[in-house]
Design an enzyme around this catalytic site. Structure first.
Site, PDB file in Angstrom:
ATOM      1  N   HIS A 221       0.850  -1.194   0.000  1.00 25.14           N
ATOM      2  CA  HIS A 221       0.000   0.000   0.000  1.00 25.14           C
ATOM      3  C   HIS A 221       0.885   1.244   0.000  1.00 25.14           C
ATOM      4  CE1 HIS A 221       0.862   0.412   4.241  1.00 25.14           C
ATOM      5  NE2 HIS A 221       0.221  -0.702   4.568  1.00 25.14           N
TER       6      HIS A 221
ATOM      7  N   HIS B  38       3.744   1.500   2.598  1.00 22.85           N
ATOM      8  CA  HIS B  38       4.963   0.764   2.228  1.00 22.85           C
ATOM      9  C   HIS B  38       5.713   1.544   1.150  1.00 22.85           C
ATOM     10  CE1 HIS B  38       2.297  -2.887   3.251  1.00 22.85           C
ATOM     11  NE2 HIS B  38       3.182  -2.807   4.233  1.00 22.85           N
TER      12      HIS B  38
ATOM     13  N   CYS C 245       0.791 -10.562  20.749  1.00 23.59           N
ATOM     14  CA  CYS C 245      -0.001  -9.862  19.732  1.00 23.59           C
ATOM     15  C   CYS C 245       0.414 -10.369  18.370  1.00 23.59           C
ATOM     16  CB  CYS C 245       0.193  -8.346  19.812  1.00 23.59           C
ATOM     17  SG  CYS C 245      -0.550  -7.509  18.389  1.00 23.59           S
TER      18      CYS C 245
ATOM     19  N   CYS D  54       1.719  -7.576  15.957  1.00 25.26           N
ATOM     20  CA  CYS D  54       3.111  -7.155  16.192  1.00 25.26           C
ATOM     21  C   CYS D  54       4.067  -8.321  16.026  1.00 25.26           C
ATOM     22  CB  CYS D  54       3.311  -6.636  17.616  1.00 25.26           C
ATOM     23  SG  CYS D  54       2.364  -5.194  18.039  1.00 25.26           S
TER      24      CYS D  54
ATOM     25  N   CYS E  97      -3.775  -4.164  22.246  1.00 24.39           N
ATOM     26  CA  CYS E  97      -2.500  -3.717  21.670  1.00 24.39           C
ATOM     27  C   CYS E  97      -2.735  -2.313  21.105  1.00 24.39           C
ATOM     28  CB  CYS E  97      -2.069  -4.675  20.556  1.00 24.39           C
ATOM     29  SG  CYS E  97      -0.863  -3.906  19.453  1.00 24.39           S
TER      30      CYS E  97
ATOM     31  N   HIS F 212      -2.659  -2.395  17.120  1.00 25.92           N
ATOM     32  CA  HIS F 212      -3.602  -3.208  16.351  1.00 25.92           C
ATOM     33  C   HIS F 212      -5.004  -3.239  16.949  1.00 25.92           C
ATOM     34  CE1 HIS F 212       0.433  -4.531  15.159  1.00 25.92           C
ATOM     35  NE2 HIS F 212      -0.119  -4.512  13.966  1.00 25.92           N
TER      36      HIS F 212
ATOM     37  N   LYS G 263      -6.319   7.150   9.348  1.00 25.28           N
ATOM     38  CA  LYS G 263      -5.427   5.996   9.338  1.00 25.28           C
ATOM     39  C   LYS G 263      -5.921   4.988   8.297  1.00 25.28           C
ATOM     40  CE  LYS G 263      -3.132   2.739  12.305  1.00 25.28           C
ATOM     41  NZ  LYS G 263      -2.834   2.192  13.590  1.00 25.28           N
TER      42      LYS G 263
ATOM     43  N   LYS H 113      -8.042  -1.751   6.404  1.00 26.22           N
ATOM     44  CA  LYS H 113      -8.876  -2.569   5.520  1.00 26.22           C
ATOM     45  C   LYS H 113     -10.344  -2.358   5.839  1.00 26.22           C
ATOM     46  CE  LYS H 113      -5.867  -6.322   4.183  1.00 26.22           C
ATOM     47  NZ  LYS H 113      -5.253  -7.524   4.712  1.00 26.22           N
TER      48      LYS H 113
HETATM   49  N1  MSP Z   1       8.084  -7.042   8.639  1.00 25.38           N
HETATM   50  C1  MSP Z   1       8.186  -5.962   9.555  1.00 25.38           C
HETATM   51  C2  MSP Z   1       9.497  -5.230   9.405  1.00 25.38           C
HETATM   52  C3  MSP Z   1      10.711  -6.068   9.597  1.00 25.38           C
HETATM   53  S1  MSP Z   1      12.160  -5.162   9.296  1.00 25.38           S
HETATM   54  C4  MSP Z   1      13.391  -6.187   9.708  1.00 25.38           C
HETATM   55  C5  MSP Z   1       7.038  -4.977   9.304  1.00 25.38           C
HETATM   56  N2  MSP Z   1       6.396  -5.114   8.135  1.00 25.38           N
HETATM   57  S2  MSP Z   1       5.168  -4.176   7.667  1.00 25.38           S
HETATM   58  O1  MSP Z   1       4.781  -4.663   6.360  1.00 25.38           O
HETATM   59  O2  MSP Z   1       4.161  -4.142   8.673  1.00 25.38           O
HETATM   60  O3  MSP Z   1       5.750  -2.726   7.560  1.00 25.38           O
HETATM   61  C6  MSP Z   1       6.842  -2.479   6.706  1.00 25.38           C
HETATM   62  C7  MSP Z   1       7.227  -1.017   6.781  1.00 25.38           C
HETATM   63  O4  MSP Z   1       6.163  -0.220   6.273  1.00 25.38           O
HETATM   64  C8  MSP Z   1       7.493  -0.556   8.222  1.00 25.38           C
HETATM   65  O5  MSP Z   1       8.638   0.251   8.290  1.00 25.38           O
HETATM   66  C9  MSP Z   1       6.248   0.245   8.551  1.00 25.38           C
HETATM   67  O6  MSP Z   1       6.488   1.283   9.454  1.00 25.38           O
HETATM   68  C10 MSP Z   1       5.904   0.809   7.184  1.00 25.38           C
HETATM   69  N3  MSP Z   1       4.503   1.202   7.111  1.00 25.38           N
HETATM   70  C11 MSP Z   1       3.401   0.411   7.199  1.00 25.38           C
HETATM   71  N4  MSP Z   1       2.288   1.209   7.135  1.00 25.38           N
HETATM   72  C12 MSP Z   1       2.657   2.504   7.003  1.00 25.38           C
HETATM   73  C13 MSP Z   1       1.997   3.721   6.792  1.00 25.38           C
HETATM   74  N5  MSP Z   1       0.689   3.831   6.788  1.00 25.38           N
HETATM   75  N6  MSP Z   1       2.768   4.823   6.574  1.00 25.38           N
HETATM   76  C14 MSP Z   1       4.132   4.766   6.483  1.00 25.38           C
HETATM   77  N7  MSP Z   1       4.777   3.632   6.679  1.00 25.38           N
HETATM   78  C15 MSP Z   1       4.084   2.509   7.065  1.00 25.38           C
HETATM   79  O7  MSP Z   1       6.810  -4.136  10.145  1.00 25.38           O
END
Ligand code: MSP
Length: 518
Positions: free
Chosen positions: A18, A21, A126, A129, A144, A147, A298, A301
């Site tokens: 998304h 990411h 959790c 997390c 949590c 979440h 925020k 889904k």
């Molecule tokens: N798999 C773990 C990270 C392991 S690193 C050794 C994880 N994955 S995640 O898919 O949940 O998130 C990946 C990255 O995307 C994280 O740095 C997280 O902060 C970032 N983001 C997820 N949603 C976000 C937003 N809405 N906005 C900005 N970044 C966000 O955590």
């Protein structure tokens, strides 16, 4: 700086990428591309985090094996980064054989040296997390905080990592290196979390989690996600407790590891402790970016407001990702939260990239063709005060990037574009031409074109395609290192013909925003 190694968080593959990411990957790509303009040797790692209970459950619900789900979704991440021009050097998947093997060796080494021990444990787990939480981490309702779900009570025999052994060393590192955590206002948060740390569980019983890297010599346990996931930053380069690769020795430690604020604790506490236990150097900086909301809400889904980055490109009919890259990279001040909205996106990129920057180049080149048939005469080449401003901007942009202030650097570039536009308005080359002051008119146009070369170098990390199109029309070498950027690039002679003047970026059509596609 001789070499520059940067990493992103690796994304969970239980869904598609998304815009949150994408924000992180674009931010890192912009930082990476900027440093390719300053260093000879750069490396950029990203990838996917593929083990754990969430993947196990999601794949079962979708009637797939975990590996099938991982393969399908890892490809979606790769495709998205390609569409966004995220030019990583390597994409690691935690299900890669080589990664799994080294994680097992790391775990074994830590067991052998007494940093990991076995203990029975009952805790609040959790799933979101993928971590055990303590009572005080929870909201008043026992949920949590990230979440908003009640953690499960889990009783297991687990392996534990002696985090407490490294507590003092981590505190000392953070205190003596005030720019280790960027932005620095987050360092206090981490120091507070360090006050109450305990040893952490680093394995799960196979009876509860099967989708993980098995612990060598213990058939009942799998390595728990964080030790597996965090190690990716070194296994990707070829770290091996029995002797690492040349690549690892060359690139490690990372200059900056980019992650979201929600996983700062894992990166500034757990990760440091693991590295200390392995006797490896620590990364120079951890950049914890903020979160992206959608229309100030925020993303979730259940609200149905999750936006895929490629659907934005499609909805706005964009054939190049530069506008979205520019918008996302300048969405928030360093470390703060930002927002995406269709309206704001359109307005900002139309104003900055089309009206101010693209138009400036287009009309200057058009005037050069109209008044001088596209030729630069020797008498046009004079020094201008605007050059000082341009070279000051290069310095300021470098300074911001030294602190990974990507939005702030973009502002400086647009300021230079604005000052250059003002220079054109103030000097009105069209009036000079009308009055027959042709040398003066040519001087003004050449000055602007010189500054446009500088601007194309500066905007390149954000908008590589637009920068290339600009450089091509200016006959400018975009590979010029930032230290060598000057205002003496426009050569005397023929520069351009009318048919080669092309708008580098067209305004986005306001009718094209089709929310239903996202
Ligand atoms: N798999 C773990 C990270 C392991 S690193 C050794 C994880 N994955 S995640 O898919 O949940 O998130 C990946 C990255 O995307 C994280 O740095 C997280 O902060 C970032 N983001 C997820 N949603 C976000 C937003 N809405 N906005 C900005 N970044 C966000 O955590």
């Amino acid at each position: 700086m001789e070499k520059f190694y940067t990493t992103t968080a690796i994304d969970y593959v239980n869904g598609a990428p998304h815009i949150g990411h994408a924000y992180e990957k674009i931010l890192t790509d912009v930082i990476y591309r900027h440093f390719t303009q300053r260093c000879e040797d750069t490396y950029f790692l990203t990838g996917t985090d593929e083990h754990g209970i969430k993947i196990q459950k999601t794949s079962a619900a979708q009637g797939m094996t975990p590996k099938e789900l991982c393969d399908m979704n890892a490809n979606k991440f790769k495709d998205a980064w390609k569409a966004l021009g995220v030019e990583y050097s390597q994409f690691i998947r935690t299900t890669d054989d080589e990664h799994e093997k080294i994680v097992q060796k790391i775990f074994k080494k830590l067991v052998e040296q007494g940093d990991i021990y076995k203990n029975s444990y009952t805790g609040l787990y959790c799933q979101g997390c993928e971590a055990f939480l303590s009572e005080k981490d929870l909201t008043e309702d026992g949920l949590c905080p990230d979440h908003l779900k009640k953690p499960e009570v889990v009783s297991e025999e687990n392996y534990f990592f002696k985090l407490t052994k490294y507590k003092d060393a981590i505190i000392k590192h953070i205190k003596t290196n005030p720019d280790f955590i960027i932005p620095s206002f987050r360092a206090n948060e981490v120091l507070n979390q360090l006050e109450n740390i305990e040893d952490i569980s680093v394995s799960r019983a196979k009876s509860n989690v099967t989708w993980g890297v098995p612990v060598l010599g213990d058939d009942d346990q799998v390595i728990y996600v964080w030790i597996d996931a965090l190690s990716n930053y070194i296994t990707a380069l070829g770290y091996d407790p029995d002797g690492s690769s040349e690549k690892f020795n060359k690139y490690w430690p990372a200059e900056v590891q980019v992650i979201g604020k929600d996983i700062l604790k894992f990166h500034s506490i757990y990760w440091l402790a693991i590295l200390m236990a392995l006797d490896l150097p620590l990364p120079k900086h951890i950049l914890a970016h903020g979160w992206i909301t959608i229309d100030q809400t925020k993303m979730s889904k259940s609200l149905g407001n999750v936006i895929s980055p490629t659907s934005v490109l499609e909805a706005f009919n964009l054939d190049c990702p530069d506008p979205l890259r520019y918008y996302m990279a300048s969405a928030a001040p360093c470390g703060k939260d930002g927002n995406y909205s269709d309206e704001d996106f359109k307005e900002k990129v139309n104003a900055h990239l089309a009206n101010s920057m693209g138009n400036l180049l287009n009309r200057t080149l058009s005037m050069l063709v109209k008044y001088f048939e596209g030729d630069i005469k020797p008498e046009f080449k004079v020094k201008s005060e605007l050059f000082d401003k341009a070279l000051e901007t290069v310095k300021a942009v470098k300074h911001h990037f030294d602190y990974f202030e990507v939005q702030e650097a973009a502002q400086k570039i647009i300021e230079l574009v604005d000052v250059t536009n003002k220079y054109v308005t103030d000097n009105a080359p069209w009036t000079l031409a009308k009055e027959g002051q042709m040398d003066k008119c040519g001087e003004v146009l050449t000055t602007v074109l010189e500054v446009m070369c500088v601007i194309s170098s500066l905007i390149y990390p954000y908008c590589p395609n637009i920068a290339k199109a600009m450089a091509e029309q200016l006959s400018y070498n975009l590979n010029t290192k930032l230290d060598d950027v000057n205002c003496d690039n426009i050569k005397v002679g023929h520069l351009i013909d009318k048919e080669n003047i092309k708008p580098v970026f067209l305004r986005m059509d306001s009718e094209l925003a089709d929310k239903s596609k996202k």
